[in-house]
Each structure stands twice: as structure tokens, then as C-alpha cells.
Scaffold this motif. Structure first.
Motif, PDB file in Angstrom:
ATOM      1  N   THR A  25      42.036  91.549  92.511  1.00  0.00           N
ATOM      2  CA  THR A  25      43.281  90.779  92.099  1.00  0.00           C
ATOM      3  C   THR A  25      44.196  92.130  91.954  1.00  0.00           C
ATOM      4  O   THR A  25      43.727  93.023  91.232  1.00  0.00           O
ATOM      5  N   ILE A  26      45.421  92.021  92.532  1.00  0.00           N
ATOM      6  CA  ILE A  26      46.731  92.780  92.382  1.00  0.00           C
ATOM      7  C   ILE A  26      47.613  92.416  91.539  1.00  0.00           C
ATOM      8  O   ILE A  26      48.225  91.164  91.933  1.00  0.00           O
ATOM      9  N   ARG A  27      48.012  93.298  90.635  1.00  0.00           N
ATOM     10  CA  ARG A  27      49.229  92.805  89.727  1.00  0.00           C
ATOM     11  C   ARG A  27      50.228  93.873  89.489  1.00  0.00           C
ATOM     12  O   ARG A  27      49.671  95.023  89.735  1.00  0.00           O
ATOM     13  N   ARG A  28      51.368  93.448  89.236  1.00  0.00           N
ATOM     14  CA  ARG A  28      52.584  94.537  89.229  1.00  0.00           C
ATOM     15  C   ARG A  28      53.113  94.349  87.814  1.00  0.00           C
ATOM     16  O   ARG A  28      53.743  93.012  87.763  1.00  0.00           O
ATOM     17  N   THR A  29      53.691  95.179  87.171  1.00  0.00           N
ATOM     18  CA  THR A  29      54.391  95.170  85.959  1.00  0.00           C
ATOM     19  C   THR A  29      55.761  96.086  85.993  1.00  0.00           C
ATOM     20  O   THR A  29      55.311  97.360  86.340  1.00  0.00           O
ATOM     21  N   ILE A  30      56.699  95.760  85.685  1.00  0.00           N
ATOM     22  CA  ILE A  30      57.895  96.855  85.274  1.00  0.00           C
ATOM     23  C   ILE A  30      58.392  96.735  83.818  1.00  0.00           C
ATOM     24  O   ILE A  30      58.669  95.757  83.505  1.00  0.00           O
ATOM     25  N   LEU A  31      57.963  98.004  83.428  1.00  0.00           N
ATOM     26  CA  LEU A  31      58.146  98.181  81.784  1.00  0.00           C
ATOM     27  C   LEU A  31      59.765  98.047  81.704  1.00  0.00           C
ATOM     28  O   LEU A  31      60.476  98.555  82.478  1.00  0.00           O
ATOM     29  N   PRO A  32      60.258  97.879  80.359  1.00  0.00           N
ATOM     30  CA  PRO A  32      61.619  98.072  80.078  1.00  0.00           C
ATOM     31  C   PRO A  32      62.176  99.446  80.623  1.00  0.00           C
ATOM     32  O   PRO A  32      63.472  99.403  80.896  1.00  0.00           O
ATOM     33  N   GLY A  33      61.470 100.518  80.378  1.00  0.00           N
ATOM     34  CA  GLY A  33      62.222 101.901  80.702  1.00  0.00           C
ATOM     35  C   GLY A  33      62.263 101.967  82.189  1.00  0.00           C
ATOM     36  O   GLY A  33      62.673 102.999  82.455  1.00  0.00           O
ATOM     37  N   GLY A  34      61.683 100.979  83.142  1.00  0.00           N
ATOM     38  CA  GLY A  34      61.543 101.483  84.490  1.00  0.00           C
ATOM     39  C   GLY A  34      60.225 101.730  85.033  1.00  0.00           C
ATOM     40  O   GLY A  34      60.094 101.864  86.194  1.00  0.00           O
ATOM     41  N   VAL A  35      59.191 102.133  84.081  1.00  0.00           N
ATOM     42  CA  VAL A  35      57.997 102.487  84.792  1.00  0.00           C
ATOM     43  C   VAL A  35      57.239 101.295  85.394  1.00  0.00           C
ATOM     44  O   VAL A  35      57.304 100.108  84.797  1.00  0.00           O
ATOM     45  N   ARG A  36      56.616 101.591  86.450  1.00  0.00           N
ATOM     46  CA  ARG A  36      56.050 100.409  87.285  1.00  0.00           C
ATOM     47  C   ARG A  36      54.680 100.622  87.229  1.00  0.00           C
ATOM     48  O   ARG A  36      54.152 101.807  87.328  1.00  0.00           O
TER      49      ARG A  36
END
Length: 442
Positions: A25-36
Motif C-alpha cells: 500500500t502506497i500513501r502520500r501526505t503533504i505536511l503544512p510546511g510543504g514536506v512531502r
């Protein structure tokens, strides 16, 4: 399905996709500061590989900063505000883990492979290195000597010299034509202030991509990354968009319009020859056809170069073709190592095989064999967590999409003999450079 990677979050805490047939399973999140943050959870894996990717490479250096990217790769291991260089080394040795880094022309990656239970430690240490490197003046001077020795070692390898000079010949004054590690002159000259400025400008939340594969849990890892980066002093509260990917528009500024012939004299037993031209950019739609072309021409023991130059004529031990794609431009070349007296003959054979491919194309058997070689290599290459971690990083920073294994195989199988011939014709018609390194006289 193709997973297109947006530059901003789409309202979901993480995008999700099941890729391949192994249940990963592949997941992706972008944190508020722009970190992926991207993860691939591999069922049954007891190990994990995590990488911190910074979207900066040697092509991004400006006057006065040349060599800074490679310098930083070394210096981040030399200590932080919380850890000494020995602390960093001991942290991974104590758990049987491996930590390393790699500088490229367009990105830098700091990575570690550890047991899944030691992943929190790896994230904490690598995040500490990225956010809080001391860049101590004395350590910098020590490492300056280390890097100069590394460059000297590379200069003693005639094959490395041939490939480095080939890149410079084909790309000329384009930023991609500069060596990744810098030159002895740039490493000697670059001051600490320039390296520090390069670090502060490029090592920021909006340029960072964290990828992990193996025995990982996405939400847990996101929390660990957030905590570690915050402890390092980075603010992740403000909504900042990630730094945009590089443009895929053709960029030939500074690239020579004519081929270059270059001979470099070295006191060695064997001559090294590299011949080629500009190639395709990393995101060119023809990159799958290029992979098939490369496999048929010089990608294995059944390839044309290997069969003609080594097997039939015994003129070389090693011969192959290669391709490298970057934002806006790439390179394509042919290599052989042979006796100095055979250089002209081998050079003619390298060129003639490319031109024959351009004129006549490949046979059905060659097409099937090349597709099979690439398909098998793709699947086998994803057997370990390190390969999958790297795949996630390149999907985010380079391609802007993540293909499932099935989709990648479909694109390879969709390549036709006409596609390969047309591409070979294009490449063969481009200005061709020749670099020879060996014991040549005047």
C-alpha cells in the motif's frame, strides 16, 4: 491506475493506492510546511528503508557555490547541534543498520536501512542531520581534503574520466555538464559561507521529500517525521506549498550545436571510448522506447554491441550503451574498453551498430527479448525496500506520477519496432561527440 502526484494536498490526509500484486500500500501526505511524505507498506517485511530527499543537485549551484552540494552530502554526517559524527555512526552500527547518501545532478538523498523496530531512530537521526547540521569550520576543512582525495580516486579511473568528460562534451556550458562532485579547483575555492548559504537556501521544508518502504505504517511515520523535523527547529505550522518540480520543457541553453572530439592521455593499458549525443529528458514520452532501444543495442549479453564487438571479434571485454534523463535534456552514449591499437576499429563498430539500428530497426525477436529483459528487471528490482524507497522519491521529484508495476509493464510492452527505429534515427542524426582516454601519442 496511474497515481498523479499533485503539488498541494487535495483535502485528504494521504492519497492511497494499492500497487502491484503483493498487497503493498502506497500513501502520500503533504505536511503544512510543504514536506512531502510517501510510504510503501510491504506486508511481511521486517526491515525498512527511509530516505530524506532534497531537491537540489549540482545543476542548481551558482557562481561561488560550485561544489557545495557534494560538500553538504559529506558535512551532514559530521555532526549536528545534538550529535557528534561518532554519535551518528554509532546509532546505525549499534543496530546493524546501514546509512549513506548520494548526490546527483538534480537531487540529494540521505538514506538508511534498518529493522522496522529501529525506524524511529533512523528518522530522528536523518532528520537531525537535515535540519541541524553544524557545518563546523574545522570539520569543513578536514572534509575538503577527503573530497579532494575522492576526486583524485575518480580521476585515476579512466572509465570514470571518459564518462565525466563525455557529459561535459555533450552538454557543454549547460549546468548539467558540470561534474556532480565538483572539480579540485571548485572544492579548494568554495568558502564555508557559500556552503552554509547553499544549505540554508535549499534545505527547507518545501524542498524535502521523505520516502520509506518496507515494514512501515504511514500515519505513524508521518507523526515521527513531524516530531523529528520540529525538534530540529523547522516550523511546519504555516501552509506552504512544496517547491515546484523542474520544468520538463526542452532546455538546450549552453548545449553545443556540434559534436566534440576529445582525446585524454593516460598511462594505462586499455583505451576507454565513449561516443554519443544529447538524449531524452526524464519525462519524455519516448523514454520507454529508449529503454527498449538501449536493451537491444547494448543492454546485455545478447545485445548487438556485446555480440558484435566482444563475442564475434574479441575486441573488448566490456561494451554497452547507456542513457541518462534530466529535466529538459538528457544524454545517450555507447562505451567500450579496448586495446589502444584497436580504438579506430572499435569506434567504427560502435557507430555502425547505432546507424544500422537507425536504418533497419530491430527484429521481432530482438523486440520480444528486450521487452522481456526490461520487464523481468523491473519486477526483480523491486524485491528490496531500498529500490521501492528510491522509486517513490523519483516519482515525487522527477516524474510527477507513480505507475503501478502493471502499468509500467504495459508501457514497456506497448513499445513497437517502429518506435525504436524512429528514436534510433533521431539519436543517430544528432551532433555526436567522441571521447577517448588512454595511452595515446600525439
Amino acid at each position: 491506475m496511474t497515481w498523479h502526484l499533485p503539488l498541494v494536498a487535495d483535502g485528504e490526509p494521504g492519497a492511497e493506492l494499492t500497487a502491484g500484486q503483493d498487497g503493498a500500500t502506497i500513501r502520500r501526505t503533504i505536511l503544512p510546511g510543504g514536506v512531502r511524505v510517501l510510504t510503501e507498506q510491504m506486508p511481511g517485511q521486517r526491515s525498512a528503508t527511509v530516505g530524506a530527499w532534497v531537491g537540489v543537485g549540482s545543476r542548481d549551484e551558482t557562481d561561488g557555490h560550485f561544489g557545495s552540494t557534494h560538500f553538504l552530502e559529506h558535512l551532514l554526517f559530521k555532526g549536528t547541534t545534538r550529535r557528534t559524527a561518532m554519535d551518528i555512526a554509532e546509532a546505525f552500527d549499534a543496530v546493524g543498520g546501514e546509512a549513506n547518501a548520494a548526490t546527483g545532478k538534480e537531487h540529494t538523498c540521505y538514506y538508511a536501512r534498518v529493522l522496522d523496530t529501529d525506524l524511529p531512530m533512523a528518522i530522528d537521526v536523518i532528520s537531525d542531520m537535515v535540519t541541524s547540521a553544524r557545518l563546523d569550520a574545522d570539520e569543513l576543512e578536514t572534509e575538503r581534503g577527503v573530497i579532494l582525495e575522492e576526486l583524485a580516486m575518480n580521476d585515476d579511473d579512466p572509465g570514470d574520466v571518459a564518462h565525466e568528460e563525455f557529459s561535459a562534451a555533450v552538454l557543454g556550458k549547460h549546468p548539467l555538464g558540470r561534474p556532480i562532485g565538483g572539480t579540485p579547483d571548485t572544492i579548494r575555492d568554495v568558502p564555508r559561507e557559500a556552503v552554509l548559504e547553499h544549505y540554508r537556501w535549499h534545505y527547507r521544508p518545501e524542498t524535502l521529500v521523505v520516502t520509506a518502504a518496507g515494514g512501515v505504517d504511514h500515519e505513524t511515520l508521518v507523526d515521527q517525521v513531524t516530531e523529528a523535523l520540529t525538534a530540529g527547529g523547522w516550523s511546519l505550522d504555516e501552509p506552504v506549498a512544496p517547491r515546484a518540480r523542474r520544468s520538463d520543457v526542452e532546455d538546450l541553453d549552453g548545449v553545443p550545436t556540434e559534436g566534440v572530439a576529445l582525446t585524454i592521455r593516460r598511462t594505462v593499458e586499455q583505451a576507454n571510448i565513449v561516443i554519443g549525443s544529447t538524449g531524452l529528458s526524464a519525462t519524455d514520452d519516448r523514454r520507454f522506447a529508449l529503454s527498449v532501444l538501449n536493451a537491444a543495442l547494448g543492454g546485455g549479453m545478447s545485445s548487438r554491441l556485446f555480440q558484435e564487438i566482444r563475442e564475434k571479434r574479441g575486441l573488448a571485454y566490456t561494451t554497452y550503451s547507456f542513457a541518462s534523463g534530466h529535466g529538459g535534456v538528457g544524454t545517450f552514449g555507447l562505451y567500450a574498453g579496448c586495446a589502444p591499437a584497436k580504438v579506430d576499429q572499435v569506434t567504427d563498430l560502435l557507430v555502425s551498430e547505432l546507424e544500422r539500428l537507425a536504418a533497419d530497426g530491430i527484429t521481432g525477436a530482438e523486440l520480444d527479448r528486450s521487452i522481456g529483459q526490461l520487464s523481468g528487471g523491473l519486477v526483480l528490482g523491486l524485491e528490496d525496500s531500498g529500490s521501492r524507497m528510491s522509486r517513490l522519491g523519483k516519482a515525487e521529484l522527477v516524474y510527477g506520477e507513480l505507475l503501478s508495476v502493471a502499468e509500467s509493464l504495459e508501457r514497456i510492452k506497448a513499445v513497437t519496432a517502429d518506435d525504436v527505429r524512429a528514436l534510433a534515427e533521431d539519436l543517430a542524426a544528432r551532433p555526436r561527440s567522441v571521447v577517448r582516454v588512454g595511452p595515446f601519442g600525439d
